[in-house]
Design an enzyme around this catalytic site. Structure first.
Site, PDB file in Angstrom:
ATOM      1  N   THR A 287       0.875  -1.176   0.000  1.00 40.96           N
ATOM      2  CA  THR A 287       0.000   0.000   0.000  1.00 40.96           C
ATOM      3  C   THR A 287       0.910   1.223   0.000  1.00 40.96           C
ATOM      4  O   THR A 287       2.065   1.152   0.404  1.00 40.96           O
ATOM      5  CB  THR A 287      -0.922   0.061   1.233  1.00 40.96           C
ATOM      6  OG1 THR A 287      -0.128   0.041   2.409  1.00 40.96           O
ATOM      7  CG2 THR A 287      -1.904  -1.084   1.240  1.00 40.96           C
ATOM      8  N   SER A 288       0.354   2.342  -0.458  1.00 33.03           N
ATOM      9  CA  SER A 288       1.145   3.566  -0.555  1.00 33.03           C
ATOM     10  C   SER A 288       1.307   4.263   0.784  1.00 33.03           C
ATOM     11  O   SER A 288       2.307   4.914   1.029  1.00 33.03           O
ATOM     12  CB  SER A 288       0.486   4.535  -1.538  1.00 33.03           C
ATOM     13  OG  SER A 288       0.445   3.938  -2.807  1.00 33.03           O
ATOM     14  N   THR A 289       0.317   4.130   1.652  1.00 31.70           N
ATOM     15  CA  THR A 289       0.379   4.822   2.943  1.00 31.70           C
ATOM     16  C   THR A 289      -0.134   3.910   4.042  1.00 31.70           C
ATOM     17  O   THR A 289      -0.807   2.913   3.789  1.00 31.70           O
ATOM     18  CB  THR A 289      -0.500   6.090   2.954  1.00 31.70           C
ATOM     19  OG1 THR A 289      -1.873   5.701   2.839  1.00 31.70           O
ATOM     20  CG2 THR A 289      -0.136   7.035   1.832  1.00 31.70           C
TER      21      THR A 289
END
Length: 190
Positions: A8-10
């Site tokens: 996931t990006s964050t």
């Protein structure tokens, strides 16, 4: 061996990570590597690098979606080349693609090219939207974070005699931002 990779990006994307892990478990992944890192920071994908080092001949690296693995066709081709160089293959669940087959390799290249094209079009539209908003006086840009903390930076450097790296760490800004604040102050006194 079937090896999974989830990204996931964050840290705010817990539901997305959980969905990926669920899909990878359902695909019978025996080992799953997961991380929270932006696709832009391809150099910082330590768990992907670990997974790629781990796989051996006959193994399959599984991802739930193509965009969890690579952002550009060039990056995708690099990863696939490394996987195939080890005698392993790549499986992308949501597209039912398996690079262990000629049809899978063809579809991966086609869909990777389309995904990159879509991203470039989206970025172009975004730039056009920002230019239009600027022309209309509606675009404010992002809020300056480091300069908003100038007084705190100056106080920590002068009163607490902290080095720039420590000030940056405590305030959650870059070291370069600390130096910029100090340079701005020196220029104002100048």
């Amino acid at each position: 061996m079937i090896v999974g990779y989830a990204r996931t990006s964050t840290t705010d994307q817990k539901a997305g990570l959980e969905a990926q892990l669920r899909d990878l478990r359902a695909a019978c992944c025996e080992d799953i590597y997961q991380e929270e890192v932006s696709s832009v920071d391809t150099a910082k994908r330590e768990k992907l690098a670990e997974a790629l080092r781990f796989i051996r001949k006959g193994d399959v690296l599984v991802v739930s979606k193509l965009d969890r693995l690579a952002r550009s066709v060039a990056h995708l081709n690099e990863i696939v080349k490394e996987i195939e160089g080890k005698g392993a293959s790549l499986r992308i669940l949501d597209m039912s693609i398996d690079t262990g087959t000629p049809n899978g390799r063809l579809m991966l290249n086609l869909l990777g090219s389309i995904a990159q094209f879509e991203r470039e079009i989206m970025l172009e539209r975004q730039r056009e939207g920002i230019a239009k908003a600027k022309a209309e006086g509606r675009y404010k840009g992002r809020k300056p974070t480091a300069r908003a903390k100038s007084e705190e930076v100056l106080r920590m450097v002068k009163e607490e005699e902290l080095p720039a790296a420590e000030v940056a760490k405590r305030l959650g800004i870059s070291r370069a931002s600390v130096y910029r604040v100090l340079a701005d102050r020196a220029a104002a006194r100048g």
